[in-house]
Design a protein around this motif. Structure first.
Motif, mmCIF file in Angstrom:
data_model
loop_
_atom_site.group_PDB
_atom_site.id
_atom_site.type_symbol
_atom_site.label_atom_id
_atom_site.label_comp_id
_atom_site.label_asym_id
_atom_site.label_seq_id
_atom_site.Cartn_x
_atom_site.Cartn_y
_atom_site.Cartn_z
ATOM 1 N N ASN A 7 15.045 0.707 11.396
ATOM 2 C CA ASN A 7 14.623 0.137 12.666
ATOM 3 C C ASN A 7 13.176 -0.319 12.636
ATOM 4 O OD1 ASN A 7 17.092 0.571 13.807
ATOM 5 N ND2 ASN A 7 16.569 2.608 14.555
ATOM 6 N N SER A 8 12.414 0.071 11.618
ATOM 7 C CA SER A 8 11.019 -0.311 11.529
ATOM 8 C C SER A 8 10.883 -1.628 10.775
ATOM 9 C CB SER A 8 10.216 0.793 10.834
ATOM 10 O OG SER A 8 10.743 1.021 9.556
ATOM 11 N N PRO A 9 9.750 -2.335 10.982
ATOM 12 C CA PRO A 9 9.567 -3.600 10.278
ATOM 13 C C PRO A 9 9.619 -3.384 8.774
ATOM 14 C CG PRO A 9 7.833 -3.248 11.899
ATOM 15 C CD PRO A 9 8.634 -1.985 11.813
ATOM 16 N N GLY A 43 6.452 -13.172 -1.873
ATOM 17 C CA GLY A 43 6.373 -14.493 -1.277
ATOM 18 C C GLY A 43 6.331 -14.520 0.225
ATOM 19 N N ASP A 44 7.407 -14.154 0.915
ATOM 20 C CA ASP A 44 7.457 -14.305 2.359
ATOM 21 C C ASP A 44 6.885 -13.106 3.123
ATOM 22 O OD1 ASP A 44 9.568 -12.683 1.601
ATOM 23 O OD2 ASP A 44 10.917 -13.435 3.142
ATOM 24 N N MET A 45 6.655 -11.989 2.459
ATOM 25 C CA MET A 45 6.048 -10.827 3.124
ATOM 26 C C MET A 45 5.332 -9.979 2.088
ATOM 27 S SD MET A 45 9.301 -8.306 3.982
ATOM 28 C CE MET A 45 10.324 -9.525 4.760
ATOM 29 N N ASP A 46 4.409 -9.126 2.563
ATOM 30 C CA ASP A 46 3.709 -8.222 1.656
ATOM 31 C C ASP A 46 4.709 -7.230 1.072
ATOM 32 O OD1 ASP A 46 1.418 -9.493 2.502
ATOM 33 O OD2 ASP A 46 0.727 -7.843 3.770
ATOM 34 N N CYS A 47 4.466 -6.811 -0.160
ATOM 35 C CA CYS A 47 5.346 -5.864 -0.837
ATOM 36 C C CYS A 47 4.522 -4.672 -1.305
ATOM 37 C CB CYS A 47 6.032 -6.538 -2.024
ATOM 38 S SG CYS A 47 7.161 -5.437 -2.904
ATOM 39 N N PRO A 86 5.778 -7.127 9.165
ATOM 40 C CA PRO A 86 6.965 -6.934 8.325
ATOM 41 C C PRO A 86 6.573 -6.934 6.848
ATOM 42 C CG PRO A 86 7.387 -8.594 9.995
ATOM 43 C CD PRO A 86 5.915 -8.292 10.044
ATOM 44 N N SER A 87 7.016 -5.925 6.139
ATOM 45 C CA SER A 87 6.685 -5.765 4.724
ATOM 46 C C SER A 87 7.890 -5.225 3.985
ATOM 47 C CB SER A 87 5.519 -4.787 4.556
ATOM 48 O OG SER A 87 4.376 -5.238 5.238
ATOM 49 N N ALA A 92 9.932 4.424 -2.788
ATOM 50 C CA ALA A 92 9.964 5.620 -1.935
ATOM 51 C C ALA A 92 10.414 5.170 -0.543
ATOM 52 C CB ALA A 92 8.581 6.272 -1.869
ATOM 53 N N PRO A 93 10.834 6.114 0.301
ATOM 54 C CA PRO A 93 11.230 5.748 1.667
ATOM 55 C C PRO A 93 10.075 5.088 2.430
ATOM 56 C CG PRO A 93 12.008 7.942 1.137
ATOM 57 C CD PRO A 93 11.099 7.531 0.015
ATOM 58 N N ILE A 94 10.426 4.163 3.298
ATOM 59 C CA ILE A 94 9.435 3.406 4.071
ATOM 60 C C ILE A 94 8.435 4.322 4.760
ATOM 61 C CG2 ILE A 94 9.124 1.930 6.091
ATOM 62 C CD1 ILE A 94 11.750 0.578 5.383
ATOM 63 N N GLU A 95 8.918 5.321 5.477
ATOM 64 C CA GLU A 95 8.016 6.182 6.252
ATOM 65 C C GLU A 95 7.039 6.936 5.355
ATOM 66 O OE1 GLU A 95 7.556 5.931 9.466
ATOM 67 O OE2 GLU A 95 9.138 4.413 9.411
ATOM 68 N N ASP A 96 7.477 7.349 4.159
ATOM 69 C CA ASP A 96 6.578 8.040 3.228
ATOM 70 C C ASP A 96 5.464 7.115 2.756
ATOM 71 O OD1 ASP A 96 8.224 10.217 3.532
ATOM 72 O OD2 ASP A 96 9.082 10.112 1.512
ATOM 73 N N ILE A 97 5.806 5.879 2.441
ATOM 74 C CA ILE A 97 4.787 4.915 2.001
ATOM 75 C C ILE A 97 3.828 4.611 3.144
ATOM 76 C CG2 ILE A 97 4.384 2.576 1.135
ATOM 77 C CD1 ILE A 97 7.103 2.762 -0.299
ATOM 78 N N LYS A 98 4.364 4.418 4.353
ATOM 79 C CA LYS A 98 3.501 4.127 5.504
ATOM 80 C C LYS A 98 2.531 5.275 5.776
ATOM 81 C CE LYS A 98 6.455 0.928 8.050
ATOM 82 N NZ LYS A 98 7.168 0.689 9.318
ATOM 83 N N LYS A 99 3.012 6.521 5.709
ATOM 84 C CA LYS A 99 2.141 7.682 5.922
ATOM 85 C C LYS A 99 1.037 7.722 4.873
ATOM 86 C CE LYS A 99 5.662 10.715 7.787
ATOM 87 N NZ LYS A 99 6.476 11.891 7.499
#
Length: 108
Positions: A7-9, A43-47, A86-87, A92-99
């Motif tokens: 549900n997150s970008p 290309g279209d979003m940060d990775c 949006p990236s 790793a799971p999205i939330e772990d990378i974001k934290k």
């Protein structure tokens, strides 16, 4: 082959690349990370590509900005992580990378 969207970008992408995770014990060279980032789209979003330590914790995150020539290690003095942009997230799971990214920004 992509994992289900959250549900997150952004999106979490699994890839058929190396069977070992990104760890310091089998640390991938920058050229290999570049190949992973190219494979996942770019290309279209940060990775953001997570690199894990021996205990499977995030030790570093590589970033490839949109339309950049190649990835670099995330440095909070040079890069700004915006949770709302949006990236793509790999390794790793999205939330772990974001934290991890948020904590590095707060420490700087």
């Amino acid at each position: 082959m992509n994992a289900p969207m959250s549900n997150s970008p952004g999106r979490y992408t699994s890839h058929p690349g190396p069977t070992k995770p990104f760890t310091f014990s089998n640390r991938m060279e920058a050229s290999s990370v570049t190949e992973v980032v190219r494979f996942t789209g770019g290309g279209d979003m940060d990775c953001y590509v997570a690199e894990l330590d021996e205990d499977k914790r995030i030790a570093a995150v590589w970033i490839r900005k949109r339309n950049a020539r190649g990835p670099s290690i995330f440095d909070p003095r040079k890069h700004v992580f915006d949770d709302k942009t949006p990236s793509e997230f790999v390794g790793a799971p999205i939330e772990d990378i974001k934290k991890w990214l948020t904590s590095k920004q707060l420490q700087s």
